[in-house]
Design an enzyme around this catalytic site. Structure first.
Site, PDB file in Angstrom:
ATOM      1  N   HIS A 163      26.340  -1.224 -17.978  1.00  0.00           N
ATOM      2  CA  HIS A 163      25.885  -0.126 -17.123  1.00  0.00           C
ATOM      3  C   HIS A 163      26.541  -0.332 -15.760  1.00  0.00           C
ATOM      4  CE1 HIS A 163      22.849   1.914 -19.689  1.00  0.00           C
ATOM      5  NE2 HIS A 163      22.979   0.790 -20.373  1.00  0.00           N
ATOM      6  N   CYS A 194      18.183   3.422 -18.995  1.00  0.00           N
ATOM      7  CA  CYS A 194      17.201   3.004 -19.985  1.00  0.00           C
ATOM      8  C   CYS A 194      15.829   3.357 -19.444  1.00  0.00           C
ATOM      9  CB  CYS A 194      17.289   1.509 -20.278  1.00  0.00           C
ATOM     10  SG  CYS A 194      16.006   0.972 -21.422  1.00  0.00           S
ATOM     11  N   ARG A 222      23.114   9.158 -27.085  1.00  0.00           N
ATOM     12  CA  ARG A 222      21.899   8.334 -27.239  1.00  0.00           C
ATOM     13  C   ARG A 222      21.506   7.710 -25.895  1.00  0.00           C
ATOM     14  NH1 ARG A 222      20.083   3.390 -25.983  1.00  0.00           N
ATOM     15  NH2 ARG A 222      22.136   2.559 -26.494  1.00  0.00           N
ATOM     16  N   ASP A 223      22.306   6.782 -25.390  1.00  0.00           N
ATOM     17  CA  ASP A 223      21.923   6.077 -24.154  1.00  0.00           C
ATOM     18  C   ASP A 223      21.898   7.066 -22.990  1.00  0.00           C
ATOM     19  OD1 ASP A 223      21.230   3.959 -22.536  1.00  0.00           O
ATOM     20  OD2 ASP A 223      22.930   2.698 -23.067  1.00  0.00           O
ATOM     21  N   HIS A 256      28.610  -3.879 -23.376  1.00  0.00           N
ATOM     22  CA  HIS A 256      27.859  -2.645 -23.063  1.00  0.00           C
ATOM     23  C   HIS A 256      27.417  -2.751 -21.603  1.00  0.00           C
ATOM     24  CE1 HIS A 256      24.795   0.518 -24.347  1.00  0.00           C
ATOM     25  NE2 HIS A 256      24.204   0.061 -23.257  1.00  0.00           N
ATOM     26  N   ASN A 295      25.819   4.339 -18.034  1.00  0.00           N
ATOM     27  CA  ASN A 295      26.779   3.404 -18.616  1.00  0.00           C
ATOM     28  C   ASN A 295      28.135   3.558 -17.933  1.00  0.00           C
ATOM     29  OD1 ASN A 295      24.845   4.353 -20.906  1.00  0.00           O
ATOM     30  ND2 ASN A 295      25.703   2.442 -21.650  1.00  0.00           N
TER      31      ASN A 295
HETATM   32  P1  HMG Z   1       4.313   0.184 -31.041  1.00  0.00           P
HETATM   33  O1  HMG Z   1       3.446   1.056 -30.216  1.00  0.00           O
HETATM   34  O2  HMG Z   1       4.077  -1.300 -30.974  1.00  0.00           O
HETATM   35  O3  HMG Z   1       4.292   0.681 -32.555  1.00  0.00           O
HETATM   36  O4  HMG Z   1       5.807   0.504 -30.640  1.00  0.00           O
HETATM   37  P2  HMG Z   1       3.487   0.166 -33.802  1.00  0.00           P
HETATM   38  O5  HMG Z   1       4.390  -0.610 -34.676  1.00  0.00           O
HETATM   39  O6  HMG Z   1       2.205  -0.501 -33.330  1.00  0.00           O
HETATM   40  O7  HMG Z   1       3.098   1.547 -34.506  1.00  0.00           O
HETATM   41  C1  HMG Z   1       2.227   2.475 -33.852  1.00  0.00           C
HETATM   42  C2  HMG Z   1       2.416   3.861 -34.419  1.00  0.00           C
HETATM   43  O8  HMG Z   1       3.730   4.319 -34.156  1.00  0.00           O
HETATM   44  C3  HMG Z   1       2.239   3.936 -35.930  1.00  0.00           C
HETATM   45  O9  HMG Z   1       1.664   5.229 -36.201  1.00  0.00           O
HETATM   46  C4  HMG Z   1       3.643   3.924 -36.462  1.00  0.00           C
HETATM   47  O10 HMG Z   1       3.807   4.576 -37.713  1.00  0.00           O
HETATM   48  C5  HMG Z   1       4.360   4.705 -35.384  1.00  0.00           C
HETATM   49  P3  HMG Z   1       0.132   5.381 -36.629  1.00  0.00           P
HETATM   50  O11 HMG Z   1       0.008   4.557 -37.871  1.00  0.00           O
HETATM   51  O12 HMG Z   1      -0.652   4.791 -35.482  1.00  0.00           O
HETATM   52  O13 HMG Z   1      -0.003   6.861 -36.770  1.00  0.00           O
HETATM   53  N1  HMG Z   1       5.786   4.302 -35.322  1.00  0.00           N
HETATM   54  C6  HMG Z   1       6.831   5.128 -35.405  1.00  0.00           C
HETATM   55  N2  HMG Z   1       6.927   6.475 -35.520  1.00  0.00           N
HETATM   56  C7  HMG Z   1       8.167   6.995 -35.612  1.00  0.00           C
HETATM   57  N3  HMG Z   1       9.297   6.250 -35.582  1.00  0.00           N
HETATM   58  C8  HMG Z   1       9.237   4.921 -35.469  1.00  0.00           C
HETATM   59  C9  HMG Z   1       7.957   4.327 -35.354  1.00  0.00           C
HETATM   60  N4  HMG Z   1       7.565   3.038 -35.224  1.00  0.00           N
HETATM   61  C10 HMG Z   1       6.236   3.044 -35.204  1.00  0.00           C
HETATM   62  N5  HMG Z   1      10.357   4.184 -35.456  1.00  0.00           N
HETATM   63  C11 HMG Z   1       8.166   0.602 -31.157  1.00  0.00           C
HETATM   64  C12 HMG Z   1       6.890  -0.233 -31.205  1.00  0.00           C
HETATM   65  C13 HMG Z   1       9.330  -0.313 -31.467  1.00  0.00           C
HETATM   66  C14 HMG Z   1       8.051   1.695 -32.206  1.00  0.00           C
HETATM   67  C15 HMG Z   1       8.287   1.237 -29.746  1.00  0.00           C
HETATM   68  O14 HMG Z   1       8.202   0.204 -28.813  1.00  0.00           O
HETATM   69  C16 HMG Z   1       9.546   2.009 -29.556  1.00  0.00           C
HETATM   70  O15 HMG Z   1       9.764   3.052 -30.149  1.00  0.00           O
HETATM   71  N6  HMG Z   1      10.435   1.511 -28.647  1.00  0.00           N
HETATM   72  C17 HMG Z   1      11.732   2.132 -28.408  1.00  0.00           C
HETATM   73  C18 HMG Z   1      12.140   1.988 -26.973  1.00  0.00           C
HETATM   74  C19 HMG Z   1      13.532   2.556 -26.787  1.00  0.00           C
HETATM   75  O16 HMG Z   1      14.013   3.348 -27.580  1.00  0.00           O
HETATM   76  N7  HMG Z   1      14.194   2.119 -25.691  1.00  0.00           N
HETATM   77  C20 HMG Z   1      15.520   2.566 -25.365  1.00  0.00           C
HETATM   78  C21 HMG Z   1      16.583   2.023 -26.286  1.00  0.00           C
HETATM   79  S1  HMG Z   1      17.085   0.360 -25.895  1.00  0.00           S
HETATM   80  C22 HMG Z   1      18.300   0.556 -24.674  1.00  0.00           C
HETATM   81  O17 HMG Z   1      18.479   1.619 -24.155  1.00  0.00           O
HETATM   82  C23 HMG Z   1      19.162  -0.631 -24.340  1.00  0.00           C
HETATM   83  C24 HMG Z   1      20.572  -0.535 -24.925  1.00  0.00           C
HETATM   84  O18 HMG Z   1      21.248   0.626 -24.446  1.00  0.00           O
HETATM   85  C25 HMG Z   1      21.391  -1.776 -24.541  1.00  0.00           C
HETATM   86  C26 HMG Z   1      21.345  -2.117 -23.050  1.00  0.00           C
HETATM   87  O19 HMG Z   1      21.686  -1.262 -22.222  1.00  0.00           O
HETATM   88  O20 HMG Z   1      20.967  -3.240 -22.767  1.00  0.00           O
HETATM   89  C27 HMG Z   1      20.533  -0.467 -26.466  1.00  0.00           C
HETATM   90 MG    MG Z   2      22.274   0.807 -22.530  1.00  0.00          MG
END
Ligand code: HMG
Ligand code: MG
Length: 313
Positions: free
Chosen positions: A224, A255, A29-30, A222, A264
């Site tokens: 990095h 990320c 995933r990450d 966690h 990581n």
């Molecule tokens: P948004 O644009 O605000 O979404 O994104 P929305 O709620 O306004 O919805 C817009 C459209 O997206 C809608 O479709 C929803 O149905 C669709 P429409 O009605 O317009 O056709 N939609 C989705 N479709 C599929 N799957 C979904 C989904 N949600 C909405 N889940 C959102 C908000 C949260 C979805 C977006 O910002 C997003 O996907 N962000 C994810 C970012 C991400 O994955 N980042 C990396 C992971 S975090 C990380 O790596 C850190 C970590 O490792 C820890 C660390 O290191 O600190 C965990």
């Molecule tokens: Mg991470």
């Protein structure tokens, strides 16, 4: 005299460490969310199968996020459908909102992780939400997931510094973490998203989190490895009583919404240290290093893990 064949460290235990550590493997995933190229689903499935065969029992498999935000993981449904579950292995996935939860439940997922931010700026950049809106987004996810009998982990990102906001007060991290736990999350993972933490800071942040009422038995770290501190920070956390550590095979990772984030902590580097300390992980270092060398070939670049380089370079 020929060089010694160094495949494992000598075992010399140290005081004040847990007998066993749970490794939460985030490579699929990450790691893969941050690759330029989209890795084919068959390669991801083989990667997960190899990691399970190497003895890892928690394999964070993918994310049910918006496919436009993280195209590398747009194949989440296909991946879950192709997964051959291994007895004793859990496959948590990231879920940001109810749409993600619907998708995860339909795919048969039993363990999810929501992922919050300690800072306003990163909440906006990573989730398109303010801090208050992130709680509002997670609340129904956690409530529904718990009612369905799922385990729910909560990540908090930017716990040790934020590239846009600078230093992040430990009390702010603790407040965010405690709020997510009070929602019903059973584990809290403290993320050093950009890899800037140092061991004294780990003690300060973990101390605040404990003071906010979160039991350290349910806290994970966690790290990095951007500044090469991930392993020392991990040792500091273990000495404080933490027993779950996130890492990624071969040091894959980063990320996509935090440019200064690199990979990581490498699982091999972690296992080398823990094997040397006599702390059990259940992981076969040789099989794991083979897996990361194999993945590095698929990705067309060497693993950044020092242990993989030493064992397979
Ligand atoms: P948004 O644009 O605000 O979404 O994104 P929305 O709620 O306004 O919805 C817009 C459209 O997206 C809608 O479709 C929803 O149905 C669709 P429409 O009605 O317009 O056709 N939609 C989705 N479709 C599929 N799957 C979904 C989904 N949600 C909405 N889940 C959102 C908000 C949260 C979805 C977006 O910002 C997003 O996907 N962000 C994810 C970012 C991400 O994955 N980042 C990396 C992971 S975090 C990380 O790596 C850190 C970590 O490792 C820890 C660390 O290191 O600190 C965990
Ligand atoms: Mg991470």
């Amino acid at each position: 005299m020929g060089a010694r064949d160094v495949g494992l460290p000598d075992r010399v235990p140290a005081q004040g460490l847990p007998p066993r550590v749970t490794i939460w493997e985030v490579g699929a995933r990450d790691g893969l969310q941050n690759e330029q190229a989209v890795v084919p689903v068959e390669v991801k499935l083989e990667f997960l199968a190899r990691l399970a065969a190497a003895g890892l029992t928690t394999l964070e498999a993918t994310s049910f996020v918006h496919p436009r935000w993280v195209p590398q993981l747009a194949d989440a449904e296909e991946l879950l459908a192709g997964l051959e579950p291994v007895e004793g292995v859990r496959y948590p996935v990231l879920v940001p909102n109810e749409r993600g939860l619907d998708r995860a439940l339909a795919a048969g997922v039993r363990h999810i992780a929501v992922f919050g931010s300690a800072t306003e700026t990163f909440a906006k950049r990573n989730l398109n939400r303010t801090l208050d809106e992130q709680y509002a987004m997670f609340e129904p996810v956690v409530t529904r997931a718990r009612a369905e009998g799922l385990d729910v982990r909560a990540y908090v990102s930017m716990c040790f510094g934020d590239p846009w906001e600078g230093p992040v007060p430990a009390a702010q991290v603790a407040a965010v973490g405690a709020r997510l736990v009070s929602m019903g999350c059973s584990e809290l993972s403290l993320g050093d998203t950009i890899g800037v933490a140092t061991p004294g800071q780990v003690a300060a942040v973990v101390g605040e989190v404990a003071a906010a009422g979160v039991p350290l038995g349910s806290v994970a770290v966690h790290f990095h490895d951007t500044y090469g501190q991930a392993l020392s920070n991990t040792l500091a956390a273990l000495r404080l009583g933490i027993t779950t550590v996130d890492s990624s095979a071969g040091g894959l990772g980063g990320c996509p919404y935090a440019e200064s984030a690199t990979g990581n902590l490498a699982t091999e580097d972690l296992v080398w240290m823990l094997d040397g300390l006599g702390v059990q992980t259940g992981v076969d270092l040789d099989a794991l290093a083979d897996t990361s060398a194999w993945m590095a070939e698929r990705l067309g670049r060497p693993s950044p893990s020092r242990v993989v380089q030493a064992l397979r370079g």
